[in-house]
Design a protein around this motif. Structure first.
Motif, mmCIF file in Angstrom:
data_model
loop_
_atom_site.group_PDB
_atom_site.id
_atom_site.type_symbol
_atom_site.label_atom_id
_atom_site.label_comp_id
_atom_site.label_asym_id
_atom_site.label_seq_id
_atom_site.Cartn_x
_atom_site.Cartn_y
_atom_site.Cartn_z
ATOM 1 N N VAL A 38 0.670 -0.272 -7.558
ATOM 2 C CA VAL A 38 0.650 -0.563 -8.991
ATOM 3 C C VAL A 38 1.774 0.113 -9.749
ATOM 4 C CG1 VAL A 38 -1.804 -1.084 -9.069
ATOM 5 C CG2 VAL A 38 -1.039 1.263 -9.439
ATOM 6 N N ASP A 39 2.658 0.803 -9.037
ATOM 7 C CA ASP A 39 3.801 1.414 -9.713
ATOM 8 C C ASP A 39 4.916 0.376 -9.844
ATOM 9 O OD1 ASP A 39 4.150 1.296 -6.981
ATOM 10 O OD2 ASP A 39 5.274 3.151 -6.851
ATOM 11 N N ALA A 40 5.780 0.584 -10.762
ATOM 12 C CA ALA A 40 6.970 -0.252 -10.960
ATOM 13 C C ALA A 40 6.656 -1.714 -11.261
ATOM 14 C CB ALA A 40 7.895 -0.139 -9.749
ATOM 15 N N ALA A 44 8.740 -7.269 -18.001
ATOM 16 C CA ALA A 44 8.543 -8.687 -18.352
ATOM 17 C C ALA A 44 7.181 -9.183 -17.881
ATOM 18 C CB ALA A 44 9.654 -9.541 -17.745
ATOM 19 N N SER A 45 6.728 -8.700 -16.733
ATOM 20 C CA SER A 45 5.407 -9.092 -16.225
ATOM 21 C C SER A 45 4.303 -8.516 -17.095
ATOM 22 C CB SER A 45 5.237 -8.638 -14.773
ATOM 23 O OG SER A 45 6.193 -9.266 -13.948
ATOM 24 N N LEU A 46 4.451 -7.255 -17.494
ATOM 25 C CA LEU A 46 3.478 -6.639 -18.389
ATOM 26 C C LEU A 46 3.432 -7.365 -19.735
ATOM 27 C CD1 LEU A 46 4.165 -2.878 -17.635
ATOM 28 C CD2 LEU A 46 2.028 -4.106 -17.197
ATOM 29 N N ALA A 69 -4.137 -4.199 -12.657
ATOM 30 C CA ALA A 69 -2.966 -3.351 -12.930
ATOM 31 C C ALA A 69 -2.219 -3.843 -14.169
ATOM 32 C CB ALA A 69 -2.032 -3.320 -11.724
ATOM 33 N N LEU A 70 -2.321 -5.123 -14.464
ATOM 34 C CA LEU A 70 -1.682 -5.695 -15.646
ATOM 35 C C LEU A 70 -2.520 -5.502 -16.908
ATOM 36 C CD1 LEU A 70 -0.435 -9.006 -13.998
ATOM 37 C CD2 LEU A 70 1.036 -7.177 -14.895
ATOM 38 N N GLY A 71 -3.689 -4.864 -16.765
ATOM 39 C CA GLY A 71 -4.526 -4.574 -17.921
ATOM 40 C C GLY A 71 -5.675 -5.538 -18.134
ATOM 41 N N HIS A 72 -5.968 -6.378 -17.170
ATOM 42 C CA HIS A 72 -7.069 -7.337 -17.293
ATOM 43 C C HIS A 72 -8.156 -6.973 -16.294
ATOM 44 C CE1 HIS A 72 -4.912 -9.889 -20.100
ATOM 45 N NE2 HIS A 72 -3.848 -9.645 -19.375
ATOM 46 N N HIS A 174 7.512 -10.127 -5.564
ATOM 47 C CA HIS A 174 6.297 -9.522 -6.093
ATOM 48 C C HIS A 174 6.440 -9.333 -7.605
ATOM 49 C CE1 HIS A 174 6.092 -8.236 -1.788
ATOM 50 N NE2 HIS A 174 4.983 -8.922 -1.960
ATOM 51 N N TRP A 175 5.402 -9.688 -8.331
ATOM 52 C CA TRP A 175 5.339 -9.693 -9.786
ATOM 53 C C TRP A 175 6.213 -10.792 -10.394
ATOM 54 C CZ3 TRP A 175 1.211 -7.175 -10.991
ATOM 55 C CH2 TRP A 175 0.866 -5.991 -10.348
ATOM 56 N N GLY A 176 6.830 -11.623 -9.565
ATOM 57 C CA GLY A 176 7.657 -12.719 -10.077
ATOM 58 C C GLY A 176 6.786 -13.736 -10.811
ATOM 59 N N MET A 177 7.392 -14.441 -11.748
ATOM 60 C CA MET A 177 6.587 -15.385 -12.543
ATOM 61 C C MET A 177 7.421 -16.562 -13.016
ATOM 62 S SD MET A 177 6.129 -13.291 -16.050
ATOM 63 C CE MET A 177 7.545 -12.557 -16.837
#
Length: 183
Positions: A38-40, A44-46, A69-72, A174-177
């Protein structure tokens, strides 16, 4: 209306030795059960996650822990969004690194090999149903799906077929969107 498709974070996996294809089933199971680092998390993802009104996640732990990890804390979890399973033969050789096997097996799957996994046509039907669920939810506000690479590419294809426009280029890491909009 807006839908964001985001890939999960980097899975927490122990270093693995080279494997024979018949050993890939155990490696795939461990990968499917892995949480994520969950680090780094990219800013933009956040930021994209903070604008979502509805958050969906695949039923695999790496997607759910990424959503948290994104707050949901309580994403809507659905197996419909799971990654397309990898087939694997029962050969005892040759031995390769697991990610090399994963790439080769994914190519084989795209060419029609599906031993022990859903065929591409079946996964495309699942992507069609997944996109319909996301589209219906988007009427209430921006939607975020935290999921997996191949499945998200198939869902993106269905969104484009339904008239949605890609607002941002799809990032596969990873974390790409990628974001899609219906005007």
């Amino acid at each position: 209306m807006q839908i964001t498709l985001m890939r999960h974070g980097k899975p927490v996996l122990a270093a693995s030795r080279w494997l024979a294809p018949c050993e890939m089933g155990h490696w795939i199971a461990a990968y499917d059960e892995a949480g994520v680092h969950v680090d780094a998390i990219p800013p933009a993802s956040l930021a994209a996650a903070s604008t979502a009104v509805i958050v969906f996640a695949s039923s695999l732990p790496r997607a759910q822990s990424s959503a948290r990890a994104l707050g949901h804390a309580a994403p809507r979890v659905d197996a419909l969004f799971r990654e397309a399973a990898l087939p694997f033969p029962l050969w005892r050789c040759p031995r390769l690194p697991p990610f090399a096997w994963a790439a080769l097996l994914r190519l084989a799957w795209l060419c029609g090999y599906a031993r022990g996994a859903d065929a591409l046509a079946t996964v495309r039907q699942r992507a069609r149903a997944a996109s319909a669920q996301l589209i219906a939810a988007a009427a209430a506000g921006p939607v975020l799906l935290v999921g997996h690479g191949i499945m998200q590419r198939l869902i993106a294809r269905e969104l484009r077929a339904a008239g949605w426009t890609a607002v941002s280029r799809h990032r596969s890491g990873h974390w790409g969107m990628a974001r899609y909009r219906l005007d």
